[in-house]
Motif scaffolding. Structure first.
Motif, PDB file in Angstrom:
ATOM      1  N   LEU A 204       0.825  -1.204   0.000  1.00  0.00           N
ATOM      2  CA  LEU A 204       0.000   0.000   0.000  1.00  0.00           C
ATOM      3  C   LEU A 204       0.858   1.252   0.000  1.00  0.00           C
ATOM      4  O   LEU A 204       0.630   2.183  -0.768  1.00  0.00           O
ATOM      5  N   SER A 208       1.010   4.241  -2.704  1.00  0.00           N
ATOM      6  CA  SER A 208       0.764   5.613  -2.307  1.00  0.00           C
ATOM      7  C   SER A 208       1.918   6.510  -2.738  1.00  0.00           C
ATOM      8  O   SER A 208       1.723   7.619  -3.248  1.00  0.00           O
TER       9      SER A 208
ATOM     10  N   ARG B  89      -5.958   8.277   2.573  1.00  0.00           N
ATOM     11  CA  ARG B  89      -6.561   7.827   1.314  1.00  0.00           C
ATOM     12  C   ARG B  89      -7.644   6.786   1.608  1.00  0.00           C
ATOM     13  O   ARG B  89      -7.448   5.913   2.448  1.00  0.00           O
ATOM     14  N   LEU B  91      -9.726   3.515   0.775  1.00  0.00           N
ATOM     15  CA  LEU B  91      -9.524   2.254   0.064  1.00  0.00           C
ATOM     16  C   LEU B  91     -10.869   1.578  -0.162  1.00  0.00           C
ATOM     17  O   LEU B  91     -11.756   1.658   0.682  1.00  0.00           O
ATOM     18  N   ILE B  93     -12.368  -2.289  -1.192  1.00  0.00           N
ATOM     19  CA  ILE B  93     -11.962  -3.670  -1.373  1.00  0.00           C
ATOM     20  C   ILE B  93     -13.038  -4.447  -2.119  1.00  0.00           C
ATOM     21  O   ILE B  93     -14.181  -4.549  -1.646  1.00  0.00           O
ATOM     22  N   PHE B 109      -4.358  -1.663   7.326  1.00  0.00           N
ATOM     23  CA  PHE B 109      -5.046  -0.958   6.247  1.00  0.00           C
ATOM     24  C   PHE B 109      -5.878   0.195   6.781  1.00  0.00           C
ATOM     25  O   PHE B 109      -6.605   0.844   6.037  1.00  0.00           O
ATOM     26  N   PHE B 114      -4.172   5.547   5.540  1.00  0.00           N
ATOM     27  CA  PHE B 114      -5.180   4.735   4.847  1.00  0.00           C
ATOM     28  C   PHE B 114      -6.418   4.478   5.694  1.00  0.00           C
ATOM     29  O   PHE B 114      -6.347   4.423   6.917  1.00  0.00           O
ATOM     30  N   VAL B 116     -10.064   1.962   5.161  1.00  0.00           N
ATOM     31  CA  VAL B 116     -10.920   1.155   4.290  1.00  0.00           C
ATOM     32  C   VAL B 116     -12.325   1.728   4.352  1.00  0.00           C
ATOM     33  O   VAL B 116     -12.957   1.744   5.404  1.00  0.00           O
ATOM     34  N   ILE B 152     -12.805   7.007  -3.374  1.00  0.00           N
ATOM     35  CA  ILE B 152     -11.859   5.909  -3.190  1.00  0.00           C
ATOM     36  C   ILE B 152     -10.701   6.063  -4.167  1.00  0.00           C
ATOM     37  O   ILE B 152     -10.909   6.221  -5.368  1.00  0.00           O
ATOM     38  N   ILE B 154      -7.713   4.036  -3.959  1.00  0.00           N
ATOM     39  CA  ILE B 154      -7.011   2.784  -4.236  1.00  0.00           C
ATOM     40  C   ILE B 154      -7.996   1.626  -4.162  1.00  0.00           C
ATOM     41  O   ILE B 154      -8.742   1.493  -3.185  1.00  0.00           O
ATOM     42  N   ILE B 156      -8.684  -2.489  -4.131  1.00  0.00           N
ATOM     43  CA  ILE B 156      -7.995  -3.719  -3.772  1.00  0.00           C
ATOM     44  C   ILE B 156      -8.818  -4.902  -4.256  1.00  0.00           C
ATOM     45  O   ILE B 156     -10.022  -4.983  -3.993  1.00  0.00           O
ATOM     46  N   VAL B 176     -10.316   5.126  -9.744  1.00  0.00           N
ATOM     47  CA  VAL B 176      -9.275   4.915  -8.734  1.00  0.00           C
ATOM     48  C   VAL B 176      -7.912   5.158  -9.389  1.00  0.00           C
ATOM     49  O   VAL B 176      -7.751   4.987 -10.591  1.00  0.00           O
TER      50      VAL B 176
END
Lengths: 216, 216
Positions: A204, A208, B89, B91, B93, B109, B114, B116, B152, B154, B156, B176
């Motif tokens: 991650l 980033s 940031r 995230l 998933i 995470f 970060f 989620v 979002i 990033i 995953i 993303v």
DNA sequence: TGCTGTGAAACCGTTCACAGCT
DNA sequence: AGCTGTGAACGGTTTCACAGCA
């Protein structure tokens, strides 16, 4: 071809990474029904240099046929043998939480060369049960006994940071040859055992960083 | 000190790995109450060369104080900014199976930099629910909307191989900036987006190879 | 002819060693 | 005096280019 290929010096890590990739490429070729491939064709499959593939392989013997290329099935078999994947190794996973169970049931961890033989947990409600695909969950107290009984060769740490180090030591003492650690601590080198720490935050952070970079 | 440090050329990957490590080292020093550290001291924390640390940092500016060393807090702040970790940031998933939930609930995470924000799944029984730590599970059909709404950055991929590629494309199209793929397929480079494939089998194969080697 | 296997060249990352600040 | 920042030396890996074999 195929000389004994004595290897003494340790193989550079970059090479071993590429060998994994190469094996994947070969699997792909095999299922595509290709029987023979040149180093150029293989190289094209992942953006690599053909000379590099030849050099990597040359470290272990002469597997190719001049003027022709490599026989896919044959090379794949050699490679698997080389990487210790021709027999199936038993894996033991410490931690039957989400991560542990995900790994236990993953096709990746039950594919050519590997089989998840056991999960271990402290939670009495989980002990005695099985993962979705049927991997038994044992009490972590029985770790040493089960490792020996099931001949577990590789231990996987999928536990919170707190317990990781002591579990690593117990697994090492119980006789596993290697440890793959997913806990967010660095397991130090243990005598006579291979340790690989995989910190998922790492990936991650790298993303980033690259994001931050590219935006500049 | 601390010159603008224009960077144009891409940073070598090895450097970015070390920057992650360095950040960890600094966190350790900070919680240990250390305010100033020399490159020698930092290097000792993970078996590295002090010159390397200085060189790595020099690429981005002058953060040290000659004759003294580096101010831990200050350097850490610089590093976080550099790595794009000074703001959080979001995230998202894809896949609320064991792996997806493990990641969603992981402290890793949801740490510095970060958070989620969402899980996505096709399973109607999961949709509408939440992970153990409270991450909402949305229908994968709403992927595009949620990505935009929750900003979002990033994505995953924690889904089986089959769906991975098309989800990657959808996430990319939804905006993303980067993708971290845990599915056992290689997601190809997508235009305008960073893709990092993490194949867990890889680590196992490497260990197996080293085991095979060491036994020789 | 065509491709492998491989010495030699080019490249890149790491380490050394020291000049230059504080 | 002490440590950073950095040019120069080093070592290893990648690529080139071709000799040698099928």
């Amino acid at each position: 071809m195929n000389k004994p290929a004595e290897r003494t010096e340790p193989v550079p890590e970059a090479t071993s990474h590429r060998l994994s990739l190469l094996l994947r490429a070969l699997r792909g070729l095999e299922t595509a029904g290709v029987h023979t491939a040149t180093s150029y064709e293989i190289a094209a499959r992942f953006g690599l240099n053909s000379a590099q593939i030849r050099k990597d392989l040359a470290q272990f013997g002469e597997f190719g046929v001049r003027g022709v290329g490599y026989r896919v099935g044959e090379l794949k078999a050699h490679l698997k043998a080389l990487m210790g994947l021709s027999k199936t190794r038993a894996l033991g996973i410490a931690g039957a939480g989400n991560l542990g169970q995900a790994l236990a049931d993953s096709r990746n961890f039950n594919a050519e060369g590997f089989r998840v033989a056991a999960l271990f947990d402290v939670d009495g409600r989980k002990v005695g049960g099985r993962s979705r695909t049927g991997v038994p969950i044992y009490d972590v107290q029985a770790l040493e006994d089960r490792v020996k009984e099931l001949r577990i060769e590789i231990g996987i740490l999928a536990v919170p940071a707190e317990g990781a180090i002591s579990l690593a030591q117990r697994l090492a003492a119980a006789g596993v040859g290697a440890l793959l650690n997913f806990a967010p601590v660095t397991v130090p080198a243990l005598p006579g055992i291979l340790v690989k720490n995989v910190d998922l935050t790492f990936f991650l952070e790298n993303l980033s960083f690259q994001l931050a970079e590219s935006k500049t």
